[in-house]
Design a protein around this motif. Structure first.
Motif, PDB file in Angstrom:
ATOM      1  N   LEU A   1       0.828  -1.202   0.000  1.00  6.43           N
ATOM      2  CA  LEU A   1       0.000   0.000   0.000  1.00  6.43           C
ATOM      3  C   LEU A   1       0.868   1.260   0.000  1.00  6.43           C
ATOM      4  O   LEU A   1       0.567   2.240  -0.692  1.00  6.43           O
ATOM      5  CB  LEU A   1      -0.934  -0.007   1.210  1.00  6.43           C
ATOM      6  CG  LEU A   1      -2.053  -1.053   1.205  1.00  6.43           C
ATOM      7  CD1 LEU A   1      -2.834  -1.018   2.510  1.00  6.43           C
ATOM      8  CD2 LEU A   1      -2.993  -0.820   0.018  1.00  6.43           C
ATOM      9  N   THR A   2       1.947   1.228   0.775  1.00  6.20           N
ATOM     10  CA  THR A   2       2.844   2.382   0.808  1.00  6.20           C
ATOM     11  C   THR A   2       3.501   2.609  -0.543  1.00  6.20           C
ATOM     12  O   THR A   2       3.594   3.747  -1.021  1.00  6.20           O
ATOM     13  CB  THR A   2       3.915   2.183   1.887  1.00  6.20           C
ATOM     14  OG1 THR A   2       3.282   1.951   3.157  1.00  6.20           O
ATOM     15  CG2 THR A   2       4.823   3.396   1.989  1.00  6.20           C
ATOM     16  N   TRP A   3       3.957   1.538  -1.174  1.00  6.25           N
ATOM     17  CA  TRP A   3       4.582   1.656  -2.486  1.00  6.25           C
ATOM     18  C   TRP A   3       3.594   2.164  -3.526  1.00  6.25           C
ATOM     19  O   TRP A   3       3.943   2.980  -4.379  1.00  6.25           O
ATOM     20  CB  TRP A   3       5.162   0.309  -2.894  1.00  6.25           C
ATOM     21  CG  TRP A   3       5.811   0.302  -4.240  1.00  6.25           C
ATOM     22  CD1 TRP A   3       5.378  -0.331  -5.369  1.00  6.25           C
ATOM     23  CD2 TRP A   3       7.018   0.976  -4.614  1.00  6.25           C
ATOM     24  NE1 TRP A   3       6.228  -0.102  -6.423  1.00  6.25           N
ATOM     25  CE2 TRP A   3       7.253   0.697  -5.985  1.00  6.25           C
ATOM     26  CE3 TRP A   3       7.930   1.779  -3.923  1.00  6.25           C
ATOM     27  CZ2 TRP A   3       8.353   1.199  -6.665  1.00  6.25           C
ATOM     28  CZ3 TRP A   3       9.030   2.277  -4.615  1.00  6.25           C
ATOM     29  CH2 TRP A   3       9.234   1.981  -5.964  1.00  6.25           C
ATOM     30  N   ARG A   4       2.345   1.674  -3.448  1.00  5.69           N
ATOM     31  CA  ARG A   4       1.324   2.140  -4.380  1.00  5.69           C
ATOM     32  C   ARG A   4       1.020   3.621  -4.156  1.00  5.69           C
ATOM     33  O   ARG A   4       0.829   4.373  -5.106  1.00  5.69           O
ATOM     34  CB  ARG A   4       0.054   1.308  -4.215  1.00  5.69           C
ATOM     35  CG  ARG A   4      -1.033   1.601  -5.240  1.00  5.69           C
ATOM     36  CD  ARG A   4      -2.208   0.684  -5.053  1.00  5.69           C
ATOM     37  NE  ARG A   4      -1.809  -0.710  -5.201  1.00  5.69           N
ATOM     38  CZ  ARG A   4      -2.638  -1.736  -5.015  1.00  5.69           C
ATOM     39  NH1 ARG A   4      -3.904  -1.501  -4.659  1.00  5.69           N
ATOM     40  NH2 ARG A   4      -2.207  -2.978  -5.174  1.00  5.69           N
ATOM     41  N   PHE A   5       0.987   4.032  -2.894  1.00  9.17           N
ATOM     42  CA  PHE A   5       0.735   5.436  -2.580  1.00  9.17           C
ATOM     43  C   PHE A   5       1.878   6.323  -3.058  1.00  9.17           C
ATOM     44  O   PHE A   5       1.664   7.410  -3.599  1.00  9.17           O
ATOM     45  CB  PHE A   5       0.532   5.606  -1.068  1.00  9.17           C
ATOM     46  CG  PHE A   5       0.354   7.032  -0.635  1.00  9.17           C
ATOM     47  CD1 PHE A   5      -0.862   7.666  -0.802  1.00  9.17           C
ATOM     48  CD2 PHE A   5       1.401   7.739  -0.064  1.00  9.17           C
ATOM     49  CE1 PHE A   5      -1.030   8.982  -0.411  1.00  9.17           C
ATOM     50  CE2 PHE A   5       1.245   9.049   0.326  1.00  9.17           C
ATOM     51  CZ  PHE A   5       0.019   9.674   0.157  1.00  9.17           C
ATOM     52  N   VAL A   6       3.107   5.846  -2.875  1.00  6.39           N
ATOM     53  CA  VAL A   6       4.269   6.637  -3.292  1.00  6.39           C
ATOM     54  C   VAL A   6       4.283   6.833  -4.801  1.00  6.39           C
ATOM     55  O   VAL A   6       4.654   7.899  -5.305  1.00  6.39           O
ATOM     56  CB  VAL A   6       5.568   5.956  -2.806  1.00  6.39           C
ATOM     57  CG1 VAL A   6       6.789   6.573  -3.465  1.00  6.39           C
ATOM     58  CG2 VAL A   6       5.689   6.062  -1.293  1.00  6.39           C
ATOM     59  N   ARG A   7       3.863   5.817  -5.554  1.00  2.54           N
ATOM     60  CA  ARG A   7       3.880   5.903  -7.017  1.00  2.54           C
ATOM     61  C   ARG A   7       2.656   6.617  -7.583  1.00  2.54           C
ATOM     62  O   ARG A   7       2.609   6.881  -8.786  1.00  2.54           O
ATOM     63  CB  ARG A   7       3.965   4.505  -7.611  1.00  2.54           C
ATOM     64  CG  ARG A   7       5.240   3.751  -7.273  1.00  2.54           C
ATOM     65  CD  ARG A   7       5.341   2.466  -8.044  1.00  2.54           C
ATOM     66  NE  ARG A   7       5.395   2.715  -9.480  1.00  2.54           N
ATOM     67  CZ  ARG A   7       5.401   1.752 -10.405  1.00  2.54           C
ATOM     68  NH1 ARG A   7       5.342   0.481 -10.028  1.00  2.54           N
ATOM     69  NH2 ARG A   7       5.464   2.042 -11.679  1.00  2.54           N
TER      70      ARG A   7
END
Length: 235
Positions: free
Chosen positions: A195-201
């Motif tokens: 979820l964090t990686w998706r939010f960052v991208r």
């Protein structure tokens, strides 16, 4: 001597035989809302030509790239809210001044200031250098961490994370209540990481990444300035 002119050949007079149903207001799809509509006219009183074509039977599809992106709207809203909350609305004015300084580069090409996202970068730069966190801005915390611990701070932090993650990964393979807890913790950590990686991208990722990047850059600038002052002034 008979006159050489004929009433039907006078300039500007329409030929009744040329009047058709397509050239009258009767066949115009806009006649119901047109204030100058008249079924006796042989040409449009607005355009001077035949009435406009019939309206399309289906709604026109939007051009590619013109669809409304709700994340971009939210992103701009967050940008405005953060600037207003910390009194940093002047960053928009500064970005507008910078964009109007040079319209072309040294080669004569047009400068695309939009790619630099001056508003967001200036806002994050002001945020990490002017807004205090426990008595000091984020850039000062970054500079003090580099000065005090040097490379030890990121290496120790990364080592601690890898050590804990390795222990949980090994514990997840044990057939024991502890293994069950490790598997649950590993599942939560994996989901959180995705979820964090998706939010960052995503388009909202700048809310998390830009302040961190500018805090690190500003911290290095402060450390460099301290070294220069110490070298020149011996302070």
């Amino acid at each position: 001597m008979p006159s050489s002119s004929h009433p039907n050949s006078s300039k500007g007079q329409a030929d009744p035989a040329a009047a058709t149903s397509a050239a009258s207001c009767t066949g115009c799809p806009l006649s119901g809302t047109c204030a100058r509509a008249d079924p006796t006219l042989t040409e449009c009183a607005v355009t001077g030509a035949v009435p406009p074509p019939a309206l399309p039977s289906h709604a026109p599809s939007p051009t590619p790239g013109s669809e409304l992106d709700i994340t971009e709207v939210v992103s701009r809203g967050v940008e405005k809210a953060v600037g207003a909350a910390f009194g940093l609305g002047w960053t928009d004015l500064l970005a507008a001044v910078i964009e109007r300084t040079n319209a072309t580069d040294s080669s004569g090409n047009e400068v695309d200031w939009g790619r630099l996202q001056l508003g967001r970068n200036l806002l994050c730069l002001a945020l990490v250098n002017l807004v205090p966190l426990h008595g000091a801005p984020a850039s000062r915390w970054a500079a003090d961490a580099v000065t005090t611990h040097s490379l030890e701070a990121p290496l120790v932090s990364a080592g601690a994370v890898l050590g804990i993650a390795g222990a949980v990964f090994i514990g997840a393979g044990i057939k024991h209540p502890v293994g069950l807890l490790c598997r649950a913790a590993l599942s939560v950590a994996t989901s959180t990481g995705r979820l964090t990686w998706r939010f960052v991208r995503s388009r909202l990722g700048w809310i998390l990444t830009r302040p961190v990047i500018w805090a690190g850059v500003s911290g290095l600038v402060i450390v460099t300035w301290r070294a220069v002052v110490h070298l020149l002034a011996g302070a």
